[in-house]
Write a protein that holds these residues in place. Structure first.
Motif, short mmCIF file in Angstrom:
data_model
loop_
_atom_site.label_atom_id
_atom_site.label_comp_id
_atom_site.label_asym_id
_atom_site.label_seq_id
_atom_site.Cartn_x
_atom_site.Cartn_y
_atom_site.Cartn_z
N THR A 186 0.76 -1.42 0.02
CA THR A 186 -0.14 0.13 0.07
C THR A 186 0.89 1.18 0.20
O THR A 186 1.50 1.45 0.92
CB THR A 186 -0.81 0.00 1.12
N SER A 211 -1.63 -1.41 -3.98
CA SER A 211 -2.77 -0.39 -3.89
C SER A 211 -2.33 1.11 -3.81
O SER A 211 -1.16 1.22 -3.01
CB SER A 211 -3.44 -0.56 -2.63
N ASP A 213 -2.54 5.11 -3.72
CA ASP A 213 -3.17 6.45 -3.44
C ASP A 213 -2.54 7.62 -3.65
O ASP A 213 -1.61 7.98 -2.89
CB ASP A 213 -3.79 6.14 -2.05
N ASN A 239 -2.78 -4.11 -10.17
CA ASN A 239 -2.65 -3.26 -9.16
C ASN A 239 -3.85 -2.22 -9.19
O ASN A 239 -4.62 -2.15 -10.24
CB ASN A 239 -1.43 -2.38 -9.70
N THR A 240 -4.28 -1.61 -8.20
CA THR A 240 -5.24 -0.65 -8.37
C THR A 240 -4.58 0.78 -7.97
O THR A 240 -3.79 0.85 -6.96
CB THR A 240 -6.62 -1.22 -7.33
#
Length: 316
Positions: A186, A211, A213, A239-240
């Motif tokens: 993350t 992940s 952001d 992946n996101t």
């Protein structure tokens, strides 16, 4: 005379048939910064350095290596916190075959720096609160892995940089930090640069299951995507990502012949809040079907944004 020779021969055979035993691997229990520095200096192949919960203030460095069959392990919970006021929190300098597990690294210029070391595994760590990058594989540190880790709040020196994971070096192709794997992490928010920056000169790595952001991306110095690929023959999959100032993933040719051969598949990009002029899931700046192919698989998906790719890039 014959008995003497037989006895001498037996003694010689016994001496040569029993090799010296290797040093016994040890578990080194550490609870102070001074003990940690000593353990990092004196560790031997197969040793485990076990950190008690607590704060370890300073810059921590090792130059000793484990081996393929007996790596050195540095382990602790997330409450075992290495805190630096400048420089590197943890520096593995020429220290191959290390496993770093569970701990937190914060403060300083960079979190974990791996220099000229092979087969280093970073697993389950937390890295945050840094002036620049979170984790950096540099100076031909090959076959490294970072997995199951959390990186956030980097790039706090005001220069608009601070990648989450940085592989290689800018400005040339001599840094062969090849086959680095970035798995199931993350990364973000508040990472000033890209979540992952893969530099020219590096090749053959894999970025999978992460992940991203991008809330906190500065957009300075072209830091406007989650992943920027300038190396060759990477696989970017599963992946996101959400929150980016412009695009999701980008490729660039910073040096002739580089930024090519990447395969993107099964990545999901949420560009709902993207505000830049591109707003592509994949912005491929250097595509050439014969000399610099980049593969965008049809399994990739996008929410919001402008388009899956910039114009002229095949999807299939």
């Amino acid at each position: 005379m014959r008995l003497f020779r037989t006895a001498a021969l037996s003694a010689l055979l016994l001496a040569t048939a029993v090799p010296a035993l290797p040093a016994q691997a040890a578990t080194l229990n550490v609870s102070t910064a001074a003990q940690l520095k000593t353990a990092l200096t004196n560790a031997k192949a197969g040793d485990t350095i076990k950190l008690a919960d607590g704060t370890y203030s300073g810059n921590f460095k090792t130059t000793v290596s484990g081996s393929s069959s007996a790596p050195i392990t540095l382990t602790g919970s997330s409450k075992a916190v290495l805190t630096a006021s400048g420089g590197y929190g943890l520096h593995l300098n020429g220290a191959s075959y290390w496993q770093v597990q569970g701990i937190t690294v914060t403060g300083g210029q960079k979190g974990i720096m791996i220099d000229s070391a092979t087969r280093v595994t970073i697993d389950g760590v937390t890295v945050h609160g840094l002036d620049m990058e979170g984790v950096h594989f540099r100076n031909s540190s090959s076959y490294g892995t970072i997995r199951n880790s959390t990186i956030y709040d980097t790039g706090n020196d005001g220069r608009g940089m601070g990648e989450g994971v940085y592989v290689g070096s800018a400005g040339g192709t001599s840094d062969k930090s090849d086959h680095v794997q970035i798995l199931d992490n993350t990364i973000g928010p508040d990472v000033g640069g890209e979540a992952v920056d893969l530099k020219e000169g590096t090749t053959g790595g894999r970025v999978a299951g992460n992940s991203f952001d991008g809330r906190g991306l500065t957009g300075a110095n072209y830091d406007d995507s989650w992943v920027d690929v300038k190396g060759n023959n990477y696989v970017i999959e599963n992946n996101t990502g959400k929150n980016t100032t412009n695009n999701g993933y980008e490729t660039h040719t910073q040096q002739s012949g580089w930024g090519c051969g990447t395969v993107f598949r099964n990545n999901h990009s949420d560009l709902t809040d993207a505000t830049g002029p591109g707003r592509y899931a994949f912005n491929i700046t250097n595509y050439n079907a014969s000399s610099c192919k980049v593969t965008i698989d049809s399994s990739n998906t996008i929410t919001g944004g402008r388009s899956l790719t910039n114009p002229g890039i095949p999807v299939g």
